[in-house]
Write a protein that holds these residues in place. Structure first.
Motif, mmCIF file in Angstrom:
data_model
loop_
_atom_site.group_PDB
_atom_site.id
_atom_site.type_symbol
_atom_site.label_atom_id
_atom_site.label_comp_id
_atom_site.label_asym_id
_atom_site.label_seq_id
_atom_site.Cartn_x
_atom_site.Cartn_y
_atom_site.Cartn_z
ATOM 1 N N ASP A 1 1.209 -1.491 0.169
ATOM 2 C CA ASP A 1 -0.087 0.040 -0.354
ATOM 3 C C ASP A 1 1.011 0.949 0.092
ATOM 4 N N LEU A 2 2.018 1.552 0.949
ATOM 5 C CA LEU A 2 2.651 2.547 0.101
ATOM 6 C C LEU A 2 3.311 2.567 -0.608
ATOM 7 N N ILE A 3 4.423 1.157 -1.158
ATOM 8 C CA ILE A 3 4.550 1.471 -3.211
ATOM 9 C C ILE A 3 3.821 1.651 -3.350
ATOM 10 N N CYS A 4 2.499 1.287 -3.528
ATOM 11 C CA CYS A 4 1.679 1.910 -4.318
ATOM 12 C C CYS A 4 1.016 3.717 -3.621
ATOM 13 N N PHE A 5 0.734 4.342 -3.052
ATOM 14 C CA PHE A 5 0.728 5.390 -2.650
ATOM 15 C C PHE A 5 2.121 6.474 -2.975
ATOM 16 N N ARG A 6 3.199 5.603 -3.342
ATOM 17 C CA ARG A 6 4.426 6.684 -3.559
ATOM 18 C C ARG A 6 4.272 7.017 -4.899
ATOM 19 N N HIS A 7 3.732 5.674 -5.662
ATOM 20 C CA HIS A 7 4.126 5.398 -7.072
ATOM 21 C C HIS A 7 2.908 6.278 -8.137
ATOM 22 N N TYR A 8 1.992 5.822 -7.361
ATOM 23 C CA TYR A 8 0.553 6.227 -7.732
ATOM 24 C C TYR A 8 -0.430 7.508 -7.511
ATOM 25 N N GLY A 9 0.685 7.627 -5.656
ATOM 26 C CA GLY A 9 -0.944 8.622 -5.694
ATOM 27 C C GLY A 9 -1.533 8.749 -4.460
ATOM 28 N N ARG A 10 -2.127 7.139 -4.569
ATOM 29 C CA ARG A 10 -3.180 6.672 -3.831
ATOM 30 C C ARG A 10 -3.398 5.167 -3.950
ATOM 31 N N SER A 11 -3.677 4.674 -3.493
ATOM 32 C CA SER A 11 -3.580 3.366 -3.017
ATOM 33 C C SER A 11 -5.030 2.283 -2.903
ATOM 34 N N SER A 12 -5.734 3.063 -2.709
ATOM 35 C CA SER A 12 -6.681 2.712 -3.121
ATOM 36 C C SER A 12 -7.566 2.969 -4.227
ATOM 37 N N GLY A 13 -7.850 0.923 -4.159
ATOM 38 C CA GLY A 13 -7.542 0.403 -5.376
ATOM 39 C C GLY A 13 -6.611 0.399 -6.851
ATOM 40 N N MET A 14 -5.373 0.954 -6.239
ATOM 41 C CA MET A 14 -4.228 0.313 -6.955
ATOM 42 C C MET A 14 -3.356 -0.796 -6.422
ATOM 43 N N VAL A 15 -3.597 -1.231 -4.890
ATOM 44 C CA VAL A 15 -3.399 -2.114 -4.538
ATOM 45 C C VAL A 15 -3.130 -3.484 -5.435
ATOM 46 N N GLU A 16 -4.645 -3.526 -5.694
ATOM 47 C CA GLU A 16 -5.856 -4.847 -6.454
ATOM 48 C C GLU A 16 -4.817 -4.946 -7.033
ATOM 49 N N ARG A 17 -5.134 -4.082 -8.429
ATOM 50 C CA ARG A 17 -4.241 -3.423 -9.472
ATOM 51 C C ARG A 17 -3.025 -4.141 -9.873
ATOM 52 N N VAL A 18 -2.201 -4.120 -8.499
ATOM 53 C CA VAL A 18 -0.434 -4.706 -8.822
ATOM 54 C C VAL A 18 -0.698 -6.076 -8.453
ATOM 55 N N LEU A 19 -1.894 -6.311 -7.787
ATOM 56 C CA LEU A 19 -1.634 -7.822 -7.080
ATOM 57 C C LEU A 19 -1.869 -8.947 -8.300
ATOM 58 N N GLU A 20 -2.959 -7.961 -9.381
ATOM 59 C CA GLU A 20 -3.169 -8.495 -10.487
ATOM 60 C C GLU A 20 -2.414 -9.103 -11.556
ATOM 61 N N ALA A 21 -1.290 -7.888 -11.641
ATOM 62 C CA ALA A 21 0.009 -7.556 -12.311
ATOM 63 C C ALA A 21 0.748 -8.658 -11.701
ATOM 64 N N ASN A 22 1.096 -9.007 -10.417
ATOM 65 C CA ASN A 22 2.577 -9.242 -10.367
ATOM 66 C C ASN A 22 1.443 -10.817 -9.443
ATOM 67 N N TYR A 23 1.354 -11.948 -10.071
ATOM 68 C CA TYR A 23 0.995 -13.112 -9.794
ATOM 69 C C TYR A 23 2.717 -13.834 -8.397
ATOM 70 N N GLY A 24 1.407 -14.333 -8.014
ATOM 71 C CA GLY A 24 2.419 -14.765 -6.453
ATOM 72 C C GLY A 24 2.638 -14.431 -5.483
ATOM 73 N N LEU A 25 1.981 -12.417 -6.022
ATOM 74 C CA LEU A 25 3.149 -11.427 -5.092
ATOM 75 C C LEU A 25 2.084 -11.339 -3.943
ATOM 76 N N ALA A 26 1.333 -11.694 -3.474
ATOM 77 C CA ALA A 26 0.249 -11.751 -1.611
ATOM 78 C C ALA A 26 0.195 -12.565 -1.668
ATOM 79 N N GLU A 27 1.273 -14.422 -2.163
ATOM 80 C CA GLU A 27 2.018 -15.380 -0.939
ATOM 81 C C GLU A 27 2.954 -14.843 -0.094
ATOM 82 N N LEU A 28 3.166 -13.574 -0.486
ATOM 83 C CA LEU A 28 4.700 -13.288 0.756
ATOM 84 C C LEU A 28 4.265 -12.236 1.560
#
Length: 70
Positions: free
Chosen positions: A15-42
């Motif tokens: 959420d902090l990575i998304c906030f820094r990159h996109y300027g918000r985390s709401s909705g962005m976390v989900e989109r980044v997780l969709e683009a990075n298979y297996g990331l949620a398991e970490l």
């Protein structure tokens, strides 16, 4: 998919990575997780040197505010 690759530092969280990159985390976390298979398991806190694709996403639509005094 195009975007930017972010390499984590020990203790980063998505959420902090998304906030820094996109300027918000709401909705962005989900989109980044969709683009990075297996990331949620970490889990929520990442170790060092995890590569995360931050995809190019459209900017949010900005609503024009109307002021009654204008």
């Amino acid at each position: 998919m195009s975007g930017v690759t972010y390499v984590t530092r020990d203790g980063d969280c998505l959420d902090l990575i998304c906030f820094r990159h996109y300027g918000r985390s709401s909705g962005m976390v989900e989109r980044v997780l969709e683009a990075n298979y297996g990331l949620a398991e970490l889990g929520p806190i990442y170790p060092e040197n995890v590569e995360i694709l931050l995809p190019d996403l459209p900017k949010p639509k900005v609503r024009k505010e109307i002021n009654i005094w204008e």
